[in-house]
Design a protein around this motif. Structure first.
Motif, PDB file in Angstrom:
ATOM      1  N   UNK A  65      58.997  77.449  29.772  1.00  0.00           N
ATOM      2  CA  UNK A  65      57.986  78.193  29.011  1.00  0.00           C
ATOM      3  C   UNK A  65      56.633  77.595  29.356  1.00  0.00           C
ATOM      4  N   UNK A  66      55.666  78.446  29.689  1.00  0.00           N
ATOM      5  CA  UNK A  66      54.329  77.973  30.020  1.00  0.00           C
ATOM      6  C   UNK A  66      53.420  78.095  28.817  1.00  0.00           C
ATOM      7  N   UNK A  67      52.427  77.233  28.752  1.00  0.00           N
ATOM      8  CA  UNK A  67      51.441  77.354  27.684  1.00  0.00           C
ATOM      9  C   UNK A  67      51.212  76.048  26.989  1.00  0.00           C
ATOM     10  N   UNK A  68      50.206  76.051  26.136  1.00  0.00           N
ATOM     11  CA  UNK A  68      49.905  74.881  25.316  1.00  0.00           C
ATOM     12  C   UNK A  68      49.441  75.365  23.959  1.00  0.00           C
ATOM     13  N   UNK A  69      49.475  74.483  23.000  1.00  0.00           N
ATOM     14  CA  UNK A  69      49.052  74.844  21.650  1.00  0.00           C
ATOM     15  C   UNK A  69      47.603  75.275  21.669  1.00  0.00           C
ATOM     16  N   UNK A  70      47.281  76.299  20.901  1.00  0.00           N
ATOM     17  CA  UNK A  70      45.913  76.812  20.861  1.00  0.00           C
ATOM     18  C   UNK A  70      44.948  75.712  20.461  1.00  0.00           C
ATOM     19  N   UNK A  71      43.852  75.606  21.218  1.00  0.00           N
ATOM     20  CA  UNK A  71      42.842  74.588  20.908  1.00  0.00           C
ATOM     21  C   UNK A  71      43.232  73.210  21.372  1.00  0.00           C
ATOM     22  N   UNK A  72      44.319  73.136  22.197  1.00  0.00           N
ATOM     23  CA  UNK A  72      44.775  71.822  22.639  1.00  0.00           C
ATOM     24  C   UNK A  72      43.791  71.093  23.506  1.00  0.00           C
ATOM     25  N   UNK A  73      42.849  71.838  24.127  1.00  0.00           N
ATOM     26  CA  UNK A  73      41.900  71.171  25.006  1.00  0.00           C
ATOM     27  C   UNK A  73      40.654  70.709  24.301  1.00  0.00           C
ATOM     28  N   UNK A  74      40.565  70.896  22.999  1.00  0.00           N
ATOM     29  CA  UNK A  74      39.344  70.517  22.279  1.00  0.00           C
ATOM     30  C   UNK A  74      39.205  69.020  22.228  1.00  0.00           C
ATOM     31  N   UNK A  75      37.986  68.544  22.452  1.00  0.00           N
ATOM     32  CA  UNK A  75      37.743  67.104  22.393  1.00  0.00           C
ATOM     33  C   UNK A  75      37.899  66.619  20.974  1.00  0.00           C
ATOM     34  N   UNK A  76      38.506  65.435  20.834  1.00  0.00           N
ATOM     35  CA  UNK A  76      38.671  64.853  19.508  1.00  0.00           C
ATOM     36  C   UNK A  76      39.965  65.255  18.846  1.00  0.00           C
ATOM     37  N   UNK A  77      40.764  66.171  19.478  1.00  0.00           N
ATOM     38  CA  UNK A  77      42.035  66.554  18.901  1.00  0.00           C
ATOM     39  C   UNK A  77      43.033  65.434  19.006  1.00  0.00           C
ATOM     40  N   UNK A  78      44.134  65.551  18.255  1.00  0.00           N
ATOM     41  CA  UNK A  78      45.152  64.506  18.270  1.00  0.00           C
ATOM     42  C   UNK A  78      45.738  64.358  19.649  1.00  0.00           C
ATOM     43  N   UNK A  79      46.005  65.508  20.334  1.00  0.00           N
ATOM     44  CA  UNK A  79      46.624  65.425  21.642  1.00  0.00           C
ATOM     45  C   UNK A  79      45.699  64.745  22.641  1.00  0.00           C
TER      46      UNK A  79
ATOM     47  N   UNK B 239      51.586  71.586  29.136  1.00  0.00           N
ATOM     48  CA  UNK B 239      51.544  72.397  30.348  1.00  0.00           C
ATOM     49  C   UNK B 239      52.811  73.241  30.461  1.00  0.00           C
ATOM     50  N   UNK B 240      53.967  72.595  30.388  1.00  0.00           N
ATOM     51  CA  UNK B 240      55.248  73.279  30.570  1.00  0.00           C
ATOM     52  C   UNK B 240      56.240  72.732  29.548  1.00  0.00           C
ATOM     53  N   UNK B 241      57.032  73.631  28.976  1.00  0.00           N
ATOM     54  CA  UNK B 241      58.141  73.225  28.109  1.00  0.00           C
ATOM     55  C   UNK B 241      59.446  73.612  28.788  1.00  0.00           C
ATOM     56  N   UNK B 242      60.345  72.653  28.928  1.00  0.00           N
ATOM     57  CA  UNK B 242      61.662  72.898  29.522  1.00  0.00           C
ATOM     58  C   UNK B 242      62.697  72.813  28.411  1.00  0.00           C
ATOM     59  N   UNK B 243      63.516  73.860  28.272  1.00  0.00           N
ATOM     60  CA  UNK B 243      64.541  73.921  27.224  1.00  0.00           C
ATOM     61  C   UNK B 243      65.912  74.055  27.874  1.00  0.00           C
ATOM     62  N   UNK B 244      66.796  73.137  27.553  1.00  0.00           N
ATOM     63  CA  UNK B 244      68.162  73.161  28.080  1.00  0.00           C
ATOM     64  C   UNK B 244      69.035  73.984  27.145  1.00  0.00           C
TER      65      UNK B 244
END
Length: 444
Positions: free
Chosen positions: A224-238, A277-282
């Protein structure tokens, strides 16, 4: 028949008795029989995957290459994406330059005070003492001569003592200086060793970050492609994750109930440390997480089989087996307490025998766990059991009279209950109206 007002109560009673003469009796009896009894515990559950990992950006940069698309199946170790990060490359270069810097010169431990050469002075003093002693011997007065020689001898003895004391003080000072310089040299060596270790660790961390810019699948599964919305914001937890020690590594996350998709991931899109970036699910083996009520969880054991129904697949039943029982309670929405039970989900089939489709992680289900099973139990209808405090009671009929029997129950099905002791096969018991029966009451 209409009952009018004003009629005597006795006439009303007679009239009602006449009307109900055709109705079934308030108390019904049945024989204790042998029958199969199955006790089932029902619990809500959710389908889960064998494993799921979200791979995150280890550094600030842009997505240089994507090798997979949404829903692709990948194998372990397959390259999924590459991130271009000049910042990470620069940090690696700086770390390598720092590690190649020469170590500062060590502090010598051979510092000593210069020794005092008193040979010439001692010789001059000795000559003076000899000359004084010679002149003293020329004195004719015997007593005066003796006194002069004694004074000269005493002065020479004092001189020798002072010379020895000076040598001792010099040696002691040299020993003290040697100890201090030795400790200082040891401290400097420790600092240099720590600096070298830190430089090597910095290089290793920077190399790990650069290596992690090539994102690989940790196991086989579906992408699955994608990231949490707003994940690129500076100061975020990630974004803070990448600044922590070891933050340069790909960071797997626990699978959540939310969507893995959010802001798009595509070539040229900027990313920050910690961005998904990518989520891999088995999905090679599906699991089932059930919430079993505290009143039932002690009946559940590993290996217990269960039947599972999914909201998404009406008319189909799946098999499952309990593989683990949690010990940490969870408070339900109604205030009750439940415990997590993990099951391994098996194949499913429709009522007509057709194969049911494989479910997807996150789907809701109802699981029915067979916690107790007795194929040939001494059984009574569930309606025959009366709760009396902590006791379970049935009303048995002996010589036409009701007798109270305390029984011990085994497996408890929806309609039939196993009785371990208290009654025997062939006994007649009250199965309807048991709540109204009293000891010694005559029964048909």
């Amino acid at each position: 028949m209409t009952v009018r007002r004003g009629l005597a109560p006795l006439l009303v009673l007679l009239a009602l008795t006449g009307c109900t003469s055709e109705e079934p009796p308030a108390v019904q009896l049945a024989e204790v029989r042998r029958a199969p009894v199955t006790e089932v515990v029902e619990a809500p559950a959710t389908i889960g995957a064998r494993a799921s990992a979200t791979l995150r950006s280890p550094a600030q940069g842009t997505i240089a290459k994507l090798y997979v698309s949404e829903g692709d199946r990948v194998r372990k170790g397959q390259v999924l994406a590459r991130i271009r990060s000049p910042q990470a490359e620069d940090q690696l270069s700086q770390a390598r330059r720092a590690s190649r810097m020469p170590a500062p010169a060590s502090f010598g431990a051979n510092v000593r005070l210069p020794s005092l050469d008193t040979g010439a002075f001692d010789r001059k003093v000795a000559a003076h003492f000899a000359k004084a002693r010679k002149e003293a011997k020329k004195v004719e007065d015997r007593q005066a001569r003796r006194q002069l020689l004694t004074a000269i001898e005493l002065a020479q003895t004092q001189h020798r003592a002072q010379t020895k004391a000076l040598a001792s003080i010099t040696a002691q000072l040299n020993r003290s200086i040697t100890g201090v310089t030795s400790d200082l040299s040891s401290s400097m060596a420790s600092l240099q060793a720590a600096s070298r270790t830190q430089a090597k660790a910095a290089v290793k961390a920077a190399e790990s970050t650069v290596k992690s810019l090539t994102i690989k699948a940790p196991f086989s599964g579906v992408v699955s492609l994608g990231r949490a919305s707003g994940g690129g914001a500076a100061g975020g937890v990630e974004s803070l994750l990448g600044r922590l020690p070891g933050g340069g590594q790909q960071l797997p996350s626990v699978p959540s109930g939310g969507s893995a998709s959010g802001a798009p991931v595509a070539i040229g899109v900027p990313v920050s440390p910690g961005d998904s970036i990518v989520t891999v699910t088995d999905v090679s083996r599906l699991t089932l997480d059930a919430d079993v009520d505290e009143t039932d969880v002690l009946l559940v054991r590993e290996g217990v089989e269960a039947a599972v129904e999914l909201d998404a697949v009406p008319g189909a039943t799946y098999t499952a087996v309990v593989t683990g029982i949690g010990v940490n309670p969870m408070e339900g929405t109604t205030g009750g307490v439940s415990y997590p039970v993990r099951l391994r989900l098996g194949p499913g089939a429709f009522d007509d025998g057709a194969k049911a489709p494989a479910p997807k992680p996150g789907m809701s289900a109802v699981t029915r766990l067979t916690v107790r099973e007795s194929p040939s139990a001494v059984s009574v209808p569930a309606s025959a059991i009366v709760s009396s405090g902590r006791e379970s009671v049935v009303w048995a009929v002996a010589d036409g009279v009701a007798r109270r029997r305390v029984v011990k129950l085994g497996a408890q099905g929806d309609a039939v209950v196993e009785v371990l002791n208290g009654v025997s096969v062939g006994d007649r018991v009250v199965v309807k109206g048991a709540d109204s029966v009293r000891e010694g009451q005559r029964l048909p």
